[in-house]
Design a protein around this motif. Sequence first.
Motif, PDB file in Angstrom:
ATOM      1  N   VAL A 141       0.858  -1.197   0.000  1.00  0.00           N
ATOM      2  CA  VAL A 141       0.000   0.000   0.000  1.00  0.00           C
ATOM      3  C   VAL A 141       0.892   1.245   0.000  1.00  0.00           C
ATOM      4  CG1 VAL A 141      -1.634   1.357   1.387  1.00  0.00           C
ATOM      5  CG2 VAL A 141      -1.992  -1.107   1.107  1.00  0.00           C
ATOM      6  N   LYS A 142       1.927   1.230   0.838  1.00  0.00           N
ATOM      7  CA  LYS A 142       2.858   2.370   0.932  1.00  0.00           C
ATOM      8  C   LYS A 142       3.483   2.668  -0.432  1.00  0.00           C
ATOM      9  CE  LYS A 142       7.153   1.869   1.924  1.00  0.00           C
ATOM     10  NZ  LYS A 142       8.348   1.272   2.515  1.00  0.00           N
ATOM     11  N   GLN A 143       3.725   1.600  -1.217  1.00  0.00           N
ATOM     12  CA  GLN A 143       4.338   1.786  -2.547  1.00  0.00           C
ATOM     13  C   GLN A 143       3.329   2.245  -3.606  1.00  0.00           C
ATOM     14  OE1 GLN A 143       6.386  -1.793  -3.732  1.00  0.00           O
ATOM     15  NE2 GLN A 143       7.973  -1.591  -2.166  1.00  0.00           N
ATOM     16  N   GLY A 144       2.055   2.312  -3.232  1.00  0.00           N
ATOM     17  CA  GLY A 144       1.053   2.833  -4.172  1.00  0.00           C
ATOM     18  C   GLY A 144       0.286   1.765  -4.940  1.00  0.00           C
ATOM     19  N   HIS A 145       0.485   0.489  -4.609  1.00  0.00           N
ATOM     20  CA  HIS A 145      -0.273  -0.560  -5.296  1.00  0.00           C
ATOM     21  C   HIS A 145      -1.695  -0.600  -4.750  1.00  0.00           C
ATOM     22  CE1 HIS A 145       3.396  -1.924  -7.179  1.00  0.00           C
ATOM     23  NE2 HIS A 145       3.980  -1.914  -5.994  1.00  0.00           N
ATOM     24  N   SER A 146      -2.604  -1.094  -5.600  1.00  0.00           N
ATOM     25  CA  SER A 146      -4.007  -1.193  -5.167  1.00  0.00           C
ATOM     26  C   SER A 146      -4.217  -2.618  -4.645  1.00  0.00           C
ATOM     27  CB  SER A 146      -4.900  -0.908  -6.379  1.00  0.00           C
ATOM     28  OG  SER A 146      -6.194  -1.343  -6.114  1.00  0.00           O
ATOM     29  N   ILE A 147      -4.516  -2.725  -3.348  1.00  0.00           N
ATOM     30  CA  ILE A 147      -4.601  -4.053  -2.732  1.00  0.00           C
ATOM     31  C   ILE A 147      -6.050  -4.412  -2.422  1.00  0.00           C
ATOM     32  CG2 ILE A 147      -3.731  -5.526  -0.853  1.00  0.00           C
ATOM     33  CD1 ILE A 147      -1.514  -4.358  -2.661  1.00  0.00           C
ATOM     34  N   ARG A 148      -6.389  -5.626  -2.775  1.00  0.00           N
ATOM     35  CA  ARG A 148      -7.690  -6.190  -2.428  1.00  0.00           C
ATOM     36  C   ARG A 148      -7.403  -7.502  -1.695  1.00  0.00           C
ATOM     37  NH1 ARG A 148      -8.976  -5.214  -7.932  1.00  0.00           N
ATOM     38  NH2 ARG A 148      -8.229  -3.098  -8.294  1.00  0.00           N
ATOM     39  N   ALA A 149      -8.353  -7.919  -0.858  1.00  0.00           N
ATOM     40  CA  ALA A 149      -8.094  -9.156  -0.119  1.00  0.00           C
ATOM     41  C   ALA A 149      -9.372  -9.947   0.088  1.00  0.00           C
ATOM     42  CB  ALA A 149      -7.462  -8.826   1.233  1.00  0.00           C
ATOM     43  N   THR A 150      -9.185 -11.249   0.254  1.00  0.00           N
ATOM     44  CA  THR A 150     -10.281 -12.116   0.687  1.00  0.00           C
ATOM     45  C   THR A 150      -9.668 -13.146   1.632  1.00  0.00           C
ATOM     46  OG1 THR A 150     -12.165 -13.471  -0.020  1.00  0.00           O
ATOM     47  CG2 THR A 150     -10.114 -13.804  -1.229  1.00  0.00           C
ATOM     48  N   SER A 151     -10.484 -13.667   2.555  1.00  0.00           N
ATOM     49  CA  SER A 151      -9.951 -14.606   3.536  1.00  0.00           C
ATOM     50  C   SER A 151     -11.100 -15.394   4.128  1.00  0.00           C
ATOM     51  CB  SER A 151      -9.219 -13.816   4.637  1.00  0.00           C
ATOM     52  OG  SER A 151      -8.221 -14.587   5.241  1.00  0.00           O
ATOM     53  N   ARG A 152     -10.764 -16.469   4.815  1.00  0.00           N
ATOM     54  CA  ARG A 152     -11.786 -17.262   5.513  1.00  0.00           C
ATOM     55  C   ARG A 152     -12.474 -16.401   6.568  1.00  0.00           C
ATOM     56  NH1 ARG A 152      -9.528 -21.989   9.322  1.00  0.00           N
ATOM     57  NH2 ARG A 152      -8.291 -20.204   9.981  1.00  0.00           N
ATOM     58  N   SER A 153     -11.698 -15.643   7.356  1.00  0.00           N
ATOM     59  CA  SER A 153     -12.264 -14.767   8.384  1.00  0.00           C
ATOM     60  C   SER A 153     -12.583 -13.403   7.775  1.00  0.00           C
ATOM     61  CB  SER A 153     -11.270 -14.564   9.525  1.00  0.00           C
ATOM     62  OG  SER A 153     -10.741 -15.793   9.927  1.00  0.00           O
ATOM     63  N   ASP A 154     -13.407 -12.638   8.477  1.00  0.00           N
ATOM     64  CA  ASP A 154     -13.809 -11.324   7.982  1.00  0.00           C
ATOM     65  C   ASP A 154     -12.815 -10.255   8.461  1.00  0.00           C
ATOM     66  OD1 ASP A 154     -15.011  -9.049   7.144  1.00  0.00           O
ATOM     67  OD2 ASP A 154     -16.878  -9.323   8.271  1.00  0.00           O
ATOM     68  N   TYR A 155     -12.082  -9.656   7.512  1.00  0.00           N
ATOM     69  CA  TYR A 155     -11.121  -8.608   7.862  1.00  0.00           C
ATOM     70  C   TYR A 155     -11.577  -7.242   7.348  1.00  0.00           C
ATOM     71  CZ  TYR A 155      -7.759 -12.256   9.203  1.00  0.00           C
ATOM     72  OH  TYR A 155      -7.122 -13.300   9.829  1.00  0.00           O
ATOM     73  N   THR A 156     -12.895  -7.071   7.198  1.00  0.00           N
ATOM     74  CA  THR A 156     -13.401  -5.824   6.607  1.00  0.00           C
ATOM     75  C   THR A 156     -12.895  -4.593   7.361  1.00  0.00           C
ATOM     76  OG1 THR A 156     -15.382  -7.021   5.960  1.00  0.00           O
ATOM     77  CG2 THR A 156     -15.510  -4.626   5.872  1.00  0.00           C
ATOM     78  N   ALA A 160      12.548  -5.846  -4.466  1.00  0.00           N
ATOM     79  CA  ALA A 160      13.874  -5.318  -4.841  1.00  0.00           C
ATOM     80  C   ALA A 160      13.996  -3.856  -4.407  1.00  0.00           C
ATOM     81  CB  ALA A 160      14.077  -5.452  -6.343  1.00  0.00           C
ATOM     82  N   SER A 161      12.922  -3.087  -4.590  1.00  0.00           N
ATOM     83  CA  SER A 161      13.011  -1.646  -4.287  1.00  0.00           C
ATOM     84  C   SER A 161      13.093  -1.371  -2.783  1.00  0.00           C
ATOM     85  CB  SER A 161      11.829  -0.895  -4.898  1.00  0.00           C
ATOM     86  OG  SER A 161      10.648  -1.312  -4.263  1.00  0.00           O
ATOM     87  N   GLU A 162      12.719  -2.353  -1.962  1.00  0.00           N
ATOM     88  CA  GLU A 162      12.868  -2.191  -0.503  1.00  0.00           C
ATOM     89  C   GLU A 162      14.260  -2.627  -0.043  1.00  0.00           C
ATOM     90  OE1 GLU A 162      10.552  -0.885   1.696  1.00  0.00           O
ATOM     91  OE2 GLU A 162       9.348  -0.431  -0.091  1.00  0.00           O
ATOM     92  N   GLY A 163      15.097  -3.096  -0.995  1.00  0.00           N
ATOM     93  CA  GLY A 163      16.476  -3.474  -0.655  1.00  0.00           C
ATOM     94  C   GLY A 163      16.655  -4.951  -0.371  1.00  0.00           C
ATOM     95  N   CYS A 164      15.637  -5.766  -0.716  1.00  0.00           N
ATOM     96  CA  CYS A 164      15.774  -7.213  -0.461  1.00  0.00           C
ATOM     97  C   CYS A 164      16.914  -7.790  -1.310  1.00  0.00           C
ATOM     98  CB  CYS A 164      14.494  -7.969  -0.846  1.00  0.00           C
ATOM     99  SG  CYS A 164      13.169  -7.748   0.318  1.00  0.00           S
TER     100      CYS A 164
END
Length: 271
Positions: free
Chosen positions: A28-43, A161-165
């Motif tokens: 998110v910090k890098q500006g990517h658009s993140i979506r998620a789904t999971s067994r539990s509700d993380y809304t 890579a951009s985080e220095g890994c």
Amino acid sequence: MSSPSQNTLKIGIIGFGPFAQFLAKTMVKQGHSIRATSRSDYTDLCTHLGILFFRDMIAFLESNNDVILLCTSILSVSQVIESISFHALKQPVLFADVLSVKEYPRDLLLQVVPQDSDVLCTHPMFGPESGKDGWKDLTFMFDRVRIRNEVTCSSFLQIFASEGCRMMEMSCEEHDKLAAKSQFLTHTIGRVLSEVEVEPTSIDTKGFQKLVQVKESATRDTFDLFSGLFIYNRFARQQLNNLELALESVKQQLIKRMNEELDQSIYTPYN
Ligand code: NAP
């Protein structure tokens, strides 16, 4: 697969547990658009992090992701992959995973991912604790298992890579061999230390303090993760056998030496 604009990706995460949450914050910090789904509700958590959370897998799959990142536990991944309705995908996608074993998800993904989609197997060799102050110089293993869309794959690898890994390309097989000798061994020793109730004392040596750290970091991870490292890495069983034999061998060496020593001594340490 469409080419992502200006290297920003739409990344859909399946399995939003501790490790996914940790990765998502940097994405998110890098500006990517993140979506998620999971067994539990993380809304609520996702809303707080600026992430779109889908309760419904089909709606998640229809949300035009460039990358679908599997972050579920090793033990549940087969069941989770089975629950993916691949026909709901509107475009070819890069399927990536971060599981701590590699041959197993590679084989599962190659069986089910549609032919026009790509497969990238990865293992960030760090977690929320070791990566809490940034990812610089931490190792990121990856295997470009089936890649045709180079742009999306490179953009995804660039996150790390951009985080220095330290980017380490190797086969899933090579990873599993090395991880059995390193990560699985560390977790096993940590769990054994926990069984013998290793705790700090008032006269700790530096070496012992490191042992306590090994115990604490191994037991901080879920038992699901530890069992997954054993069950789904074909090289781990041999490592466990080697460890058992090594402990017995060290014990025998000590007993032999003790008997030799005491034969020549007038001192009797034990009754
Ligand atoms: P984990 O216990 O290995 O996995 C937790 C995730 O698995 C959660 O998203 C959970 O979903 C999901 N899950 C568990 N059982 C499930 C089931 N029966 N059906 C559907 N989903 C299920 O803990 P983790 O630390 O977050 O690790 C996630 C993955 O990252 C693992 O594959 C691990 O090997 C890998 N990894 C972890 C680290 C680390 O430092 N922790 C580092 C590198 C790679 P809910 O939360 O919705 O219940």
